[in-house]
Design an enzyme around this catalytic site. Structure first.
Site, PDB file in Angstrom:
ATOM      1  N   ALA A 230       0.847  -1.206   0.000  1.00 24.08           N
ATOM      2  CA  ALA A 230       0.000   0.000   0.000  1.00 24.08           C
ATOM      3  C   ALA A 230       0.878   1.250   0.000  1.00 24.08           C
ATOM      4  O   ALA A 230       1.319   1.717  -1.058  1.00 24.08           O
ATOM      5  CB  ALA A 230      -0.935  -0.041   1.193  1.00 24.08           C
ATOM      6  N   ARG A 231       1.180   1.767   1.182  1.00 23.77           N
ATOM      7  CA  ARG A 231       2.103   2.875   1.360  1.00 23.77           C
ATOM      8  C   ARG A 231       2.825   2.647   2.684  1.00 23.77           C
ATOM      9  O   ARG A 231       2.223   2.137   3.638  1.00 23.77           O
ATOM     10  CB  ARG A 231       1.366   4.225   1.406  1.00 23.77           C
ATOM     11  CG  ARG A 231       0.944   4.788   0.048  1.00 23.77           C
ATOM     12  CD  ARG A 231       2.130   5.248  -0.795  1.00 23.77           C
ATOM     13  NE  ARG A 231       1.718   5.790  -2.089  1.00 23.77           N
ATOM     14  CZ  ARG A 231       1.618   5.086  -3.228  1.00 23.77           C
ATOM     15  NH1 ARG A 231       1.883   3.801  -3.229  1.00 23.77           N
ATOM     16  NH2 ARG A 231       1.267   5.661  -4.352  1.00 23.77           N
TER      17      ARG A 231
ATOM     18  N   GLU B 191      11.519   6.409   1.072  1.00 20.81           N
ATOM     19  CA  GLU B 191      11.963   5.662  -0.117  1.00 20.81           C
ATOM     20  C   GLU B 191      12.960   6.508  -0.893  1.00 20.81           C
ATOM     21  O   GLU B 191      12.726   7.711  -1.046  1.00 20.81           O
ATOM     22  CB  GLU B 191      10.760   5.318  -0.991  1.00 20.81           C
ATOM     23  CG  GLU B 191       9.804   4.359  -0.291  1.00 20.81           C
ATOM     24  CD  GLU B 191       8.573   3.999  -1.125  1.00 20.81           C
ATOM     25  OE1 GLU B 191       8.520   4.361  -2.323  1.00 20.81           O
ATOM     26  OE2 GLU B 191       7.663   3.362  -0.579  1.00 20.81           O
TER      27      GLU B 191
ATOM     28  N   HIS C 224       9.421  -0.562  -4.291  1.00 17.42           N
ATOM     29  CA  HIS C 224       8.150   0.030  -4.747  1.00 17.42           C
ATOM     30  C   HIS C 224       7.896  -0.360  -6.209  1.00 17.42           C
ATOM     31  O   HIS C 224       7.637   0.500  -7.067  1.00 17.42           O
ATOM     32  CB  HIS C 224       8.145   1.558  -4.583  1.00 17.42           C
ATOM     33  CG  HIS C 224       6.755   2.130  -4.546  1.00 17.42           C
ATOM     34  ND1 HIS C 224       6.407   3.196  -3.779  1.00 17.42           N
ATOM     35  CD2 HIS C 224       5.610   1.765  -5.183  1.00 17.42           C
ATOM     36  CE1 HIS C 224       5.125   3.483  -3.949  1.00 17.42           C
ATOM     37  NE2 HIS C 224       4.615   2.610  -4.808  1.00 17.42           N
TER      38      HIS C 224
HETATM   39  P1  NAD Z   1      -8.648   1.484  -4.915  1.00 16.48           P
HETATM   40  O1  NAD Z   1      -9.184   2.843  -4.760  1.00 16.48           O
HETATM   41  O2  NAD Z   1      -9.126   0.635  -6.048  1.00 16.48           O
HETATM   42  O3  NAD Z   1      -8.891   0.643  -3.581  1.00 16.48           O
HETATM   43  C1  NAD Z   1      -8.641   1.114  -2.280  1.00 16.48           C
HETATM   44  C2  NAD Z   1      -9.674   0.481  -1.368  1.00 16.48           C
HETATM   45  O4  NAD Z   1      -9.323   0.725  -0.012  1.00 16.48           O
HETATM   46  C3  NAD Z   1     -11.079   1.031  -1.596  1.00 16.48           C
HETATM   47  O5  NAD Z   1     -11.960  -0.045  -1.780  1.00 16.48           O
HETATM   48  C4  NAD Z   1     -11.361   1.805  -0.308  1.00 16.48           C
HETATM   49  O6  NAD Z   1     -12.728   1.771   0.024  1.00 16.48           O
HETATM   50  C5  NAD Z   1     -10.526   1.000   0.677  1.00 16.48           C
HETATM   51  N1  NAD Z   1     -10.243   1.699   1.924  1.00 16.48           N
HETATM   52  C6  NAD Z   1      -9.939   2.999   2.118  1.00 16.48           C
HETATM   53  N2  NAD Z   1      -9.757   3.235   3.433  1.00 16.48           N
HETATM   54  C7  NAD Z   1      -9.961   2.054   4.075  1.00 16.48           C
HETATM   55  C8  NAD Z   1      -9.904   1.649   5.424  1.00 16.48           C
HETATM   56  N3  NAD Z   1      -9.631   2.535   6.396  1.00 16.48           N
HETATM   57  N4  NAD Z   1     -10.165   0.350   5.723  1.00 16.48           N
HETATM   58  C9  NAD Z   1     -10.450  -0.542   4.758  1.00 16.48           C
HETATM   59  N5  NAD Z   1     -10.514  -0.218   3.452  1.00 16.48           N
HETATM   60  C10 NAD Z   1     -10.273   1.068   3.127  1.00 16.48           C
HETATM   61  O7  NAD Z   1      -7.081   1.646  -4.981  1.00 16.48           O
HETATM   62  P2  NAD Z   1      -6.010   0.539  -5.421  1.00 16.48           P
HETATM   63  O8  NAD Z   1      -5.680   0.685  -6.869  1.00 16.48           O
HETATM   64  O9  NAD Z   1      -6.447  -0.783  -4.902  1.00 16.48           O
HETATM   65  O10 NAD Z   1      -4.732   1.045  -4.630  1.00 16.48           O
HETATM   66  C11 NAD Z   1      -4.770   1.137  -3.209  1.00 16.48           C
HETATM   67  C12 NAD Z   1      -3.532   1.855  -2.730  1.00 16.48           C
HETATM   68  O11 NAD Z   1      -2.407   1.004  -2.932  1.00 16.48           O
HETATM   69  C13 NAD Z   1      -3.199   3.135  -3.515  1.00 16.48           C
HETATM   70  O12 NAD Z   1      -3.850   4.248  -2.948  1.00 16.48           O
HETATM   71  C14 NAD Z   1      -1.709   3.224  -3.416  1.00 16.48           C
HETATM   72  O13 NAD Z   1      -1.342   3.974  -2.298  1.00 16.48           O
HETATM   73  C15 NAD Z   1      -1.267   1.782  -3.239  1.00 16.48           C
HETATM   74  N6  NAD Z   1      -0.662   1.229  -4.468  1.00 16.48           N
HETATM   75  C16 NAD Z   1       0.609   0.766  -4.399  1.00 16.48           C
HETATM   76  C17 NAD Z   1       1.195   0.224  -5.533  1.00 16.48           C
HETATM   77  C18 NAD Z   1       2.598  -0.302  -5.486  1.00 16.48           C
HETATM   78  O14 NAD Z   1       3.283  -0.277  -6.502  1.00 16.48           O
HETATM   79  N7  NAD Z   1       3.056  -0.811  -4.366  1.00 16.48           N
HETATM   80  C19 NAD Z   1       0.484   0.161  -6.749  1.00 16.48           C
HETATM   81  C20 NAD Z   1      -0.828   0.627  -6.769  1.00 16.48           C
HETATM   82  C21 NAD Z   1      -1.395   1.158  -5.612  1.00 16.48           C
END
Ligand code: NAD
Length: 308
Positions: free
Chosen positions: A225-226, A255, A274
């Site tokens: 995630a982050r 990072e 990442h």
């Molecule tokens: P997305 O918007 O499709 O999904 C995020 C989900 O998290 C949503 O369903 C939202 O309702 C849920 N959410 C938000 N707050 C929450 C909480 N407190 N408890 C439970 N669920 C909660 O986004 P995504 O494409 O799945 O990406 C998610 C995150 O992952 C991004 O915001 C980004 O920070 C990270 N990411 C990292 C990489 C990587 O290369 N490592 C790649 C893509 C995304």
């Protein structure tokens, strides 16, 4: 109507910006690679980084080539009337496969054998260290694009998948969906806990000392995630005191992960830079999103992946 799209040179962190410009030659708008000092000359910008200069450059629309938009000042963009779109919806396959690979590595000891190979060492892991993912439990925290991509692969591998979602409605490939209020209960029962939430005020430090203590001693934490979703010092402590068995980490508080971090040296920690979403198809996916939103702007429709 979009006349000129700039592809910010910061996109080079993920792929050559010229490749995206080549993929977009079919749209009516002109596309070219720009530095921060040239942003005034375009009306839309595709970017990896955020810079304060974007606010006063006369831009109508900024597209983030990442799903996470935690470094963009949403209030300021909204006040300037600049639309922001992100790249969510595109990383389910790539990140899903990365997480499956991380879990397989722990189960089949692949990271251990790769480390041994570097020392020309031929030896089995301890007899009771390897296991199969089939029958193992996984809790996915956040069931959006990433979470669902992870859950689908884990289910295909025969794992028992549970999840945490703000609104606990059913999700394919997830046996039990817990509301956020049941986070502790959900993560306390899982061999693997995978984090897939955006970084927000609500999720910053979501996994701290208490949550790590609630997890099983033999559990493995996977963070794609982050970094700031996890209290990193508390994680290091849990790993050093064996109250957590391992971690697969793609994201970090800082990072690149600084050289003195003890995480680099831990046998049961997999560090990736990442890169969980990296794929050679990345520019094609970005081009499809940009092309669709150019069409929507021309048609007066709401932008896809609209953030503000
Ligand atoms: P997305 O918007 O499709 O999904 C995020 C989900 O998290 C949503 O369903 C939202 O309702 C849920 N959410 C938000 N707050 C929450 C909480 N407190 N408890 C439970 N669920 C909660 O986004 P995504 O494409 O799945 O990406 C998610 C995150 O992952 C991004 O915001 C980004 O920070 C990270 N990411 C990292 C990489 C990587 O290369 N490592 C790649 C893509 C995304």
């Amino acid at each position: 109507m979009v006349r000129a799209i700039g592809i910010h040179d910061s996109v080079a962190a993920l792929f050559p910006p010229t490749v995206l410009a080549e993929r977009l030659t079919d749209i009516d708008a002109t596309t070219r690679v720009v530095g921060t000092d040239e942003v005034d000359d375009v009306d839309a910008l595709v970017t990896f980084e955020y810079d304060e200069a974007f606010l006063d450059a006369g831009l109508d629309w900024i597209h983030s080539v990442q799903a996470g938009i935690d470094r963009f000042p949403l209030d300021k963009l909204e006040a300037r009337g600049i639309s922001l779109t992100n790249s969510t919806g595109t990383h389910g396959d790539s990140v899903g496969e990365t997480v499956a690979g991380m879990m397989l590595s722990f189960a089949r000891r692949l990271h251990q054998y790769r480390s041994q190979q570097e020392r020309t060492k031929w030896a089995w892991a301890e007899w009771d260290a390897p296991f199969t993912l089939s029958g193992c439990s996984l809790c996915v925290v956040g069931l959006g694009t990433l979470g669902r991509g992870i859950a689908a692969r884990a289910d295909a591998l025969g794992m028992h998948v549970t999840g945490v979602k703000r609104t606990p409605t059913p999700v394919d490939h997830v046996e039990t969906v817990h509301p956020s209020s049941e986070l502790h209960e959900a993560i306390s029962d899982a061999k693997f806990v995978a984090l897939a939430v955006p970084l927000t005020d609500e999720t910053e430090g979501l996994i701290g000392a208490e949550e790590l203590a609630a997890m099983r001693d033999d559990a493995v934490l996977v963070n794609v995630a982050r970094g700031a979703v996890v209290d990193q010092p508390a994680l290091v402590d849990a790993l050093q005191t064996d109250s957590l068995a391992g971690a697969a980490l793609d994201v970090f508080e800082t990072e690149p992960l600084p050289e003195p971090s003890p995480l680099w040296e831990m046998d049961e920690v997999i560090v990736t830079p990442h890169a969980a979403a990296a794929t050679r198809d990345y520019p094609d996916r970005m081009a499809a999103l940009v092309r669709e939103n150019v069409r929507r702007i021309d048609a007066g429709e709401r932008l896809a992946n609209h953030v503000v």
